[in-house]
Design a protein around this motif. Sequence first.
Motif, short mmCIF file in Angstrom:
data_model
loop_
_atom_site.label_atom_id
_atom_site.label_comp_id
_atom_site.label_asym_id
_atom_site.label_seq_id
_atom_site.Cartn_x
_atom_site.Cartn_y
_atom_site.Cartn_z
N LYS A 1 0.99 -1.21 0.06
CA LYS A 1 -0.04 0.05 0.18
C LYS A 1 0.87 1.12 -0.14
CE LYS A 1 -0.68 0.23 5.13
NZ LYS A 1 -1.79 -0.02 6.15
N TRP A 2 0.44 2.13 -0.69
CA TRP A 2 1.16 3.65 -0.67
C TRP A 2 0.86 4.11 0.39
CZ3 TRP A 2 -0.13 9.03 -1.08
CH2 TRP A 2 0.95 9.59 -1.65
N VAL A 3 2.07 4.83 1.19
CA VAL A 3 1.68 5.32 2.35
C VAL A 3 2.16 6.86 2.46
CG1 VAL A 3 1.83 3.49 3.89
CG2 VAL A 3 4.06 4.57 3.37
N GLY A 4 2.58 7.23 1.33
CA GLY A 4 2.93 8.77 1.24
C GLY A 4 4.30 9.06 0.44
N ALA A 5 4.63 10.23 0.60
CA ALA A 5 5.95 10.53 0.10
C ALA A 5 7.15 9.89 0.89
CB ALA A 5 6.19 12.36 0.18
N CYS A 6 8.18 9.77 0.26
CA CYS A 6 9.22 9.32 0.67
C CYS A 6 9.90 10.08 1.78
CB CYS A 6 10.57 8.98 -0.36
SG CYS A 6 9.96 7.82 -1.61
N LYS A 7 10.80 9.66 2.76
CA LYS A 7 11.15 10.15 3.85
C LYS A 7 12.47 11.15 3.50
CE LYS A 7 9.19 7.28 7.25
NZ LYS A 7 9.48 6.28 8.41
N ALA A 8 12.68 12.13 3.97
CA ALA A 8 13.73 13.15 3.84
C ALA A 8 15.09 12.49 3.61
CB ALA A 8 13.81 14.28 4.62
N ASP A 9 15.31 11.41 4.38
CA ASP A 9 16.68 10.55 4.12
C ASP A 9 16.62 9.28 3.34
OD1 ASP A 9 14.97 8.99 5.78
OD2 ASP A 9 16.41 8.32 6.93
N GLN A 10 15.39 9.16 2.44
CA GLN A 10 15.51 8.06 1.46
C GLN A 10 15.46 8.72 0.00
OE1 GLN A 10 11.40 6.71 2.49
NE2 GLN A 10 12.24 5.18 3.95
N LYS A 11 16.02 7.80 -1.00
CA LYS A 11 15.94 8.11 -2.06
C LYS A 11 15.47 6.80 -2.95
CE LYS A 11 20.67 5.97 -3.02
NZ LYS A 11 21.42 6.02 -1.93
N PRO A 12 14.82 7.18 -4.17
CA PRO A 12 14.22 6.14 -4.91
C PRO A 12 15.10 4.74 -5.11
CG PRO A 12 13.83 8.11 -6.03
CD PRO A 12 14.86 8.35 -5.09
N GLY A 13 14.45 3.65 -4.70
CA GLY A 13 15.16 2.50 -4.78
C GLY A 13 15.34 1.85 -3.39
N ASP A 14 15.20 2.75 -2.09
CA ASP A 14 15.67 2.34 -1.18
C ASP A 14 14.78 1.33 -0.46
OD1 ASP A 14 18.17 3.77 -0.87
OD2 ASP A 14 17.34 5.24 0.55
N ILE A 15 14.92 0.34 0.03
CA ILE A 15 14.11 -0.61 0.80
C ILE A 15 14.71 -0.76 2.03
CG2 ILE A 15 13.24 -2.98 0.84
CD1 ILE A 15 14.03 -3.15 -1.99
N ILE A 16 13.79 -0.53 3.23
CA ILE A 16 13.99 -0.54 4.44
C ILE A 16 13.49 -1.85 5.24
CG2 ILE A 16 13.74 0.65 6.93
CD1 ILE A 16 15.12 2.40 4.62
N MET A 17 14.34 -2.65 5.38
CA MET A 17 13.87 -4.05 5.97
C MET A 17 13.71 -3.98 7.24
SD MET A 17 14.50 -5.67 3.15
CE MET A 17 14.68 -7.35 3.45
N PRO A 18 13.09 -5.09 7.86
CA PRO A 18 12.77 -5.27 9.35
C PRO A 18 13.91 -5.01 10.25
CG PRO A 18 11.60 -6.78 8.08
CD PRO A 18 12.49 -6.34 7.14
N GLY A 19 14.04 -4.45 11.21
CA GLY A 19 15.36 -3.96 12.01
C GLY A 19 15.95 -2.80 11.46
N GLY A 20 15.52 -2.14 10.40
CA GLY A 20 15.92 -0.88 9.99
C GLY A 20 16.95 -1.09 8.76
N MET A 21 17.42 -2.25 8.63
CA MET A 21 18.56 -2.39 7.32
C MET A 21 18.08 -1.85 6.19
SD MET A 21 20.44 -5.76 5.92
CE MET A 21 19.52 -6.09 4.63
#
Length: 178
Positions: free
Chosen positions: A141-161
């Motif tokens: 599901k789409w949750v909004g704009a990417c966060k300021a520290d994210q760039k297109p292609g970033d995947i945040i895995m469980p645990g923050g990796m």
Amino acid sequence: MRRLLLVSCSAVGVLALLPESGAIAVELPVRKAGLWEMKVVSTGSPSSEMTMHQCTDETTDKGMSTAMSPLAKEICSKQDIQKTATGYVTDSVCGVAGITVKSRAEITGDFNSAYTVKSTSQSEGGMAGAPRDNSSTIEAKWVGACKADQKPGDIIMPGGMKMNIKDMEKLKALIPKK
């Protein structure tokens, strides 16, 4: 390790079906740019559940197929996608390290607010040798704009990796040769 290979083969099989420009008559829509939450539930042995977040844009979504296509061509003997009344169906047969994975995925949704991927796979070969069946569901599901520290292609895995899908080509070297 075997579980990682099975998941990798299944993921490559599904991602490889994303259309490379002009390569496939049926094309999946590009997802809405922004941050997508993806809940993945897998059954089989063992079952698992995880939630990850991916920042994307049109260029990254289109580029995923370009990055995965060479890898898929090397390890997949079948890649097929069909448009259905409710969405799309993909079928693939991929193999790596003596393991053959046959996958089928049904994709429904609008790619602007939410979509679902229900996949099944059967694997044969490898150390255990016995066939194994797995199924998984991705609820995105789409949750909004990417966060300021994210760039297109970033995947945040469980645990923050954090990893970037654009680095997948670098992971190609980690896949064992046939």
